[in-house]
Each structure stands twice: as C-alpha cells, then as structure tokens.
Design an enzyme around this catalytic site. Structure first.
Site, PDB file in Angstrom:
ATOM      1  N   GLU A  72      46.117  46.198  50.726  1.00  0.00           N
ATOM      2  CA  GLU A  72      46.771  45.099  50.019  1.00  0.00           C
ATOM      3  C   GLU A  72      47.698  45.647  48.941  1.00  0.00           C
ATOM      4  O   GLU A  72      48.837  45.169  48.792  1.00  0.00           O
ATOM      5  CB  GLU A  72      45.729  44.177  49.391  1.00  0.00           C
ATOM      6  CG  GLU A  72      46.358  42.996  48.659  1.00  0.00           C
ATOM      7  CD  GLU A  72      45.368  42.246  47.779  1.00  0.00           C
ATOM      8  OE1 GLU A  72      45.461  41.013  47.715  1.00  0.00           O
ATOM      9  OE2 GLU A  72      44.518  42.908  47.136  1.00  0.00           O
ATOM     10  N   TRP A  94      44.146  37.200  52.711  1.00  0.00           N
ATOM     11  CA  TRP A  94      45.139  36.181  52.392  1.00  0.00           C
ATOM     12  C   TRP A  94      45.248  35.094  53.460  1.00  0.00           C
ATOM     13  O   TRP A  94      46.098  34.208  53.356  1.00  0.00           O
ATOM     14  CB  TRP A  94      46.512  36.824  52.182  1.00  0.00           C
ATOM     15  CG  TRP A  94      46.678  37.454  50.838  1.00  0.00           C
ATOM     16  CD1 TRP A  94      46.522  38.767  50.506  1.00  0.00           C
ATOM     17  CD2 TRP A  94      47.034  36.777  49.626  1.00  0.00           C
ATOM     18  NE1 TRP A  94      46.755  38.957  49.167  1.00  0.00           N
ATOM     19  CE2 TRP A  94      47.076  37.753  48.601  1.00  0.00           C
ATOM     20  CE3 TRP A  94      47.324  35.453  49.304  1.00  0.00           C
ATOM     21  CZ2 TRP A  94      47.391  37.440  47.284  1.00  0.00           C
ATOM     22  CZ3 TRP A  94      47.637  35.137  47.991  1.00  0.00           C
ATOM     23  CH2 TRP A  94      47.668  36.121  46.999  1.00  0.00           C
ATOM     24  N   TYR A 136      52.931  38.179  44.176  1.00  0.00           N
ATOM     25  CA  TYR A 136      52.840  39.508  43.575  1.00  0.00           C
ATOM     26  C   TYR A 136      53.977  40.490  43.882  1.00  0.00           C
ATOM     27  O   TYR A 136      54.793  40.798  43.027  1.00  0.00           O
ATOM     28  CB  TYR A 136      51.510  40.136  43.964  1.00  0.00           C
ATOM     29  CG  TYR A 136      50.314  39.391  43.442  1.00  0.00           C
ATOM     30  CD1 TYR A 136      49.889  39.530  42.124  1.00  0.00           C
ATOM     31  CD2 TYR A 136      49.587  38.525  44.270  1.00  0.00           C
ATOM     32  CE1 TYR A 136      48.794  38.840  41.637  1.00  0.00           C
ATOM     33  CE2 TYR A 136      48.488  37.829  43.787  1.00  0.00           C
ATOM     34  CZ  TYR A 136      48.101  37.987  42.462  1.00  0.00           C
ATOM     35  OH  TYR A 136      47.025  37.304  41.982  1.00  0.00           O
ATOM     36  N   CYS A 197      46.952  35.879  39.712  1.00  0.00           N
ATOM     37  CA  CYS A 197      45.749  35.938  38.871  1.00  0.00           C
ATOM     38  C   CYS A 197      45.793  37.202  38.023  1.00  0.00           C
ATOM     39  O   CYS A 197      45.724  37.143  36.798  1.00  0.00           O
ATOM     40  CB  CYS A 197      44.493  35.897  39.735  1.00  0.00           C
ATOM     41  SG  CYS A 197      44.302  34.363  40.656  1.00  0.00           S
ATOM     42  N   ARG A 225      44.563  36.226  34.275  1.00  0.00           N
ATOM     43  CA  ARG A 225      44.449  34.875  33.718  1.00  0.00           C
ATOM     44  C   ARG A 225      43.253  34.127  34.291  1.00  0.00           C
ATOM     45  O   ARG A 225      42.636  33.292  33.636  1.00  0.00           O
ATOM     46  CB  ARG A 225      45.722  34.072  34.000  1.00  0.00           C
ATOM     47  CG  ARG A 225      45.941  33.827  35.489  1.00  0.00           C
ATOM     48  CD  ARG A 225      46.896  32.709  35.807  1.00  0.00           C
ATOM     49  NE  ARG A 225      46.944  32.531  37.254  1.00  0.00           N
ATOM     50  CZ  ARG A 225      46.232  31.633  37.925  1.00  0.00           C
ATOM     51  NH1 ARG A 225      45.409  30.828  37.300  1.00  0.00           N
ATOM     52  NH2 ARG A 225      46.347  31.545  39.242  1.00  0.00           N
ATOM     53  N   ASP A 228      37.740  35.309  39.678  1.00  0.00           N
ATOM     54  CA  ASP A 228      36.537  35.059  40.478  1.00  0.00           C
ATOM     55  C   ASP A 228      35.719  36.352  40.427  1.00  0.00           C
ATOM     56  O   ASP A 228      36.026  37.322  41.114  1.00  0.00           O
ATOM     57  CB  ASP A 228      36.960  34.704  41.904  1.00  0.00           C
ATOM     58  CG  ASP A 228      35.800  34.626  42.891  1.00  0.00           C
ATOM     59  OD1 ASP A 228      34.647  34.865  42.489  1.00  0.00           O
ATOM     60  OD2 ASP A 228      36.060  34.336  44.074  1.00  0.00           O
TER      61      ASP A 228
END
Length: 323
Positions: A72, A94, A136, A197, A225, A228
């Site tokens: 990733e 994803w 991203y 995130c 921010r 999980d």
C-alpha cells in the site's frame, strides 16, 4: 558508572499500544459515528517508537500483514488512486469503498468478491469503478495547483510532489521546520472515497549524535485525525516507520524516533472479541526490518527490497471493517 539495563528488562515497545487499547475500551466515550457501527473514543493520544538498529513497531500480539501494508505504501508513492494495482497484488484493504459506491450508484447488489474479480479482469470496468478519488498518493506526489491567466481565468498548473520536495529539503536544509507531507486538501475532500486519516507527516533531523562520524537521526511525527486502533493503527505504525526508514536511507541519515499522535482515537463496538483476545496476549520478540537495496530514488523501491527478521507473531484476529 551507572549500568545500562538489558533491553529485555524494559517494557516491551508494544505495551503502549495495548495500554492505549485498554484505556479506550475501559474508559472511552460511546459515540455514534459515520459508519453506524458505534465506537468508544478518546480525544488525543501519543505513542513513541525508537527505530534504531532496524527496530519497527510491528505488533506481535497478532499477525500484522506487513507486506500488505508495504505494498500500500509503495502504491501511495506512485500517486495512483485506482485499486486495480492493489487487487492484482492480492491487497484487499481498499476494496470495500469502491464496492459500496458501485452498489449505491447502480443498484446492482454484486458480492464483494465478484466485484473485485471484475476489477482484476476488466480494465475498463476498473477505470470506471475502481477509482477512489484524489486520496493519499495523489496529494503526496501530485498536489494540484492552479494559475491565473491573462484572460482572467484559472488553469491547472503543474502538480507538487511533496515527497520529492521533502527528500530534497532534508538533504539541503536539514534544520528546516518545514519538512512536511500533507494529505488534507480541503478543496478535494468531497471527491475522496475516504478523507485522509493519517494526514500530516513532519520530519525532524537530530544532528548531534554525541560523537564524530555519527550520522544525523531522522525523526518523524505523524498526526492522525481519526484512528481505528484495532484494525488501522497496526498498519499505520508500520507504514509511517517504513516511510521514515526509506527516506532516511535516501538522505544518508539513521532512522530515529517515530512519534504517533492521534486525534479521535477509537475502537469499534463490533470489535469486542478482537480487543478481549488481543489484550489477553503477551507481546514477545523484537522484529527488525532490513532494506536490502538502495534504489536511485524514494519512488523506486519494490516489495522485494524489504525483509523482516525475527518476527514470530501470535495468530491473526479477524474483525469486520467499518465502511
């Protein structure tokens, strides 16, 4: 002279992750959330990991698929935003977002596995339905710019490669306080399948190593921010440490410390079985990452360039992803 404690006598680096998980589960506020699942959440947390000697914040109380996280990260660095390259490598993390969009927009209640198979086999279908928007990697290596024309209109200018710029600034101006990679492009958030995130990476160079001939240490602060903790954070920690190691190699520095900071730090209510099981386990071992090759640029690494030593994790613990 004061003795130096043996590494095994100090708390295991994973303890701080487990302590954070327990703190959230025992004392977090129960809240409704975007996914409808519900969470227990706290505001603000920090974890710190020393990356010296190949050390990595790779969890041992459950298996973390570090090759998946690495693939990733390499995909981010290409600037691609379509899941097809990941699907062709067997990376599934994803898949749920474009699948959910396809079902919502077409009314075709296709199973996730069938959707992913079609992404792999049908390039045109993947182009239409596999894109995540400017997530991203697009922001990292091709942040959009616009310029004012003489006729009073705006046109798109050349994209900004933040990653390349940070590598160059670390080489030429290591003391700068502007070594930042930012993913939170306010103007494009509504076009993203998921707003970033892990949004802000800042790099810091510690020049003084206490002796001549010592390389400077490259530290990284990651601000996330939304986190999980059960499913996302193990990947996020690995990926941030990996990016730090890669950049450190490219700029001839030693890896220093990874400082992770979270804003909304949460556990999903349907992850109770994972949390209970993982908190019952004891961390063990100190895995190390070896980067076996130094490619010409930060964008030329391949999965074969990374080898993990001494990683003997406990079994994986499956739990659903909240979309």
């Amino acid at each position: 002279m004061e003795s130096v404690p043996h590494p095994d006598s100090s708390p295991h680096y994973e303890r701080q992750y487990l302590d954070l998980m327990r703190r959230i589960w025992d004392g977090g506020s129960e809240r409704a959330d975007r996914t409808g699942v519900g969470t227990r959440s706290i505001c603000g947390a920090q974890l710190r990991f020393d990356l010296e000697g190949g050390a990595m914040p790779l969890l041992t109380t459950k298996r973390v698929y570090w090759k998946t996280a690495t693939r990733e990260m390499l995909w981010f660095l290409t600037g691609d935003t379509n899941i097809r390259p990941l699907v062709l490598q067997g990376v599934k993390i994803w898949n749920e977002w474009p699948h959910a969009r396809y079902v919502r927009e077409t009314g075709d209640d296709i199973a996730l596995d069938a959707f992913v198979e079609r992404i792999a086999e049908d390039e045109a279908f993947a182009k239409r339905w596999g894109d995540l928007g400017p997530v991203y990697g697009k922001q990292w290596v091709d942040w959009p710019t616009f310029r004012y024309r003489k006729d009073g209109l705006y046109e798109q200018g050349p994209g900004i490669n933040q990653v390349a710029d940070v590598v160059e600034s670390l080489r030429t101006n290591p003391a700068s306080r502007r070594h930042i990679i930012e993913g939170w492009n306010v103007a494009e958030l509504d076009r993203m399948a998921l707003p970033p995130c892990h949004k802000t990476y800042q790099f810091h160079v510690a020049e003084d190593r206490g002796g001549e001939g010592k390389a400077a240490r490259l530290n990284c602060v990651l601000y996330q921010r939304s986190c999980d903790v059960a499913l996302g954070l193990p990947f996020n920690l690995w990926s941030a440490a990996l990016l730090t190691r890669m950049i450190a190699q490219q700029v001839d520095m030693d890896p220093g410390e990874l400082v992770w900071m979270g804003g909304d730090v949460h556990l999903y209510l349907n992850h109770a079985h994972l949390i209970t099981e993982q908190l019952s386990r004891e961390p063990n071992g100190h895995p190390r990452l070896e980067i076996v090759r130094r490619p010409p640029t930060i964008f030329d690494y391949g999965i074969e360039d990374f080898v993990v030593h001494d990683y003997a994790p406990q079994p994986p613990i499956k739990a659903p992803v909240a979309v």
